[in-house]
Design a protein around this motif. Structure first.
Motif, PDB file in Angstrom:
ATOM      1  N   PHE B  24       0.803  -1.226   0.000  1.00  0.00           N
ATOM      2  CA  PHE B  24       0.000   0.000   0.000  1.00  0.00           C
ATOM      3  C   PHE B  24       0.839   1.281   0.000  1.00  0.00           C
ATOM      4  CE2 PHE B  24      -3.345  -2.878   1.775  1.00  0.00           C
ATOM      5  CZ  PHE B  24      -4.357  -2.568   0.882  1.00  0.00           C
ATOM      6  N   VAL B  29      -6.067   4.823  -2.213  1.00  0.00           N
ATOM      7  CA  VAL B  29      -6.913   3.639  -2.011  1.00  0.00           C
ATOM      8  C   VAL B  29      -8.365   4.064  -1.806  1.00  0.00           C
ATOM      9  CG1 VAL B  29      -7.330   1.649  -0.494  1.00  0.00           C
ATOM     10  CG2 VAL B  29      -4.979   2.418  -0.929  1.00  0.00           C
ATOM     11  N   ALA B  43      -4.816  -0.388   5.349  1.00  0.00           N
ATOM     12  CA  ALA B  43      -4.124   0.265   4.219  1.00  0.00           C
ATOM     13  C   ALA B  43      -3.366   1.498   4.700  1.00  0.00           C
ATOM     14  CB  ALA B  43      -5.136   0.637   3.136  1.00  0.00           C
ATOM     15  N   ALA B  48      -0.446   3.707   2.891  1.00  0.00           N
ATOM     16  CA  ALA B  48      -1.237   4.348   1.838  1.00  0.00           C
ATOM     17  C   ALA B  48      -1.133   5.866   1.967  1.00  0.00           C
ATOM     18  CB  ALA B  48      -2.691   3.899   1.914  1.00  0.00           C
TER      19      ALA B  48
END
Lengths: 240, 240
Positions: B24, B29, B43, B48
């Motif tokens: 990630f 996302v 995530a 992320a």
């Protein structure tokens, strides 16, 4: 092993399978579990350069050699487990309704992957995991009325031997999950091109007695996958 | 909609899903049907750059904002049908157990394909077609002993609404075949990376009452697919 005894159109899955077949022109084709040879004949009639069609059944091959004779088809009697072919010798491998008789799917994929050219195509039909899971391959019936209640799924994740009854005879089949079928290909670097559960056509449902019940359960799975994820499959090419 | 109310490890599919999740780091996302936000949090915790997490349930989002708060997660209350995002804005789309509540899978795929960058990854979990087909989502029981006989499959090819009962409440779900799920992706040019039916771990079977029965039927399907068939998904990259 093929159910295509009345020709391709009598097989319920043919209308779903035919559109997934490749352009056979110039291709070297291996048909595993060829039965009466209908698929081999189709490939030859559509321009395949060479078709090797093998089956374990001498009786089926005798009939195949009669009704589906063709100068480019070579019929061979052999058990898949004993078969050996030259690495990278085929553009296309067909395998119709044989896999659920094999105890090892890994052996099948290892061999076929060796025999296929990079970029070559594997197309198989197999009994659907829903159909093979419980083992009996029969419906559940209402005890009072005798009507179909549903199709039973059981032991889904317990892969392995099943004792099925087909036309009154006991037959050993092997159940595998969908995960096993597809991940086995993906793990070996195949690209999945199609995953199709063939269903009866409207005409079949209308005209064939009992066929409407086949909308209630999936019986079969068609998988088309390309080795190595590379397009190509140039006739006679060497891939890599 | 998520069952992850005790955290990720309480969800039966987590041990199968986690290995399929992407790296990630640096990714944008989108988590559709985020529920309590466990996947969004995962995530975000794994690097992320930005996580948009949406759900229709105000109640779930309130809790998500409490227990899975994170500076890079933006929680949004919206129905999927009304959602709109910038084309090509996401590297990864997650969608956990929401699809069987949507009446249109085509709309889902059309939207997600627009929102994903080329080479971006879609990972969804959905109730298994075997589990949704008949509609009741309950076992068949032996009338005398009350023991489980099997899990019923019925109306498999008749896609559409099902009236399921969940914790005593009627819930409308939508059944689709495996063919529809996978061919819908393939037709849009996705590359299938994984198709996995998660099964209970040995530990769960040993320690959770009733869990052994979950080896008898598949309840869930995990699909991981890459848009456009191109690897890549460079953080911040533009794909094509």
């Amino acid at each position: 092993m093929s159910r295509s005894r009345e020709g391709l159109k009598a097989a319920g899955e043919w209308s779903a399978l035919e559109p997934l077949l490749p352009d056979f022109r110039g291709k070297a084709v291996l048909d595993l579990g060829c039965g009466y040879g209908w698929h081999a004949k189709y490939a030859a009639d559509h321009g395949a350069r060479r078709v090797v069609a093998s089956d374990i059944s001498r009786r089926m091959l005798e009939r195949a050699r009669k009704i589906n004779r063709h100068p480019t088809i070579f019929y061979r009697q052999e058990a898949f487990e004993d078969a050996e072919y030259r690495p990278g010798g085929f553009d296309v491998v067909l395998c119709s309704l044989m896999l659920h008789y094999l105890s090892s799917y890994d052996q099948f994929l290892d061999k076929v992957t060796r025999w296929l050219k990079p970029g070559g195509q594997l197309i198989y039909t197999v009994e659907h995991p829903v159909f093979t899971a419980a083992g009996s391959q029969d419906w559940e019936y209402d005890e009072t009325t005798g009507a179909i209640r549903c199709f039973p799924v059981d032991r889904y994740y317990l892969e392995g031997e099943r004792d099925a009854v087909f036309l009154g005879e006991h037959v050993t089949k092997y159940h595998r999950t969908l995960t096993t079928y597809l991940e086995g290909l993906l793990r070996r670097g195949y690209t999945l091109e199609h995953v199709v559960e063939p269903q009866p056509t409207e005409e079949m449902v209308r005209t064939v007695p009992g066929m409407a019940d086949e909308l209630r359960r999936p019986m079969m799975l068609i998988v088309s996958a390309r080795r190595g994820g590379r397009k190509g499959g140039q006739p006679g090419g060497h891939g890599m």
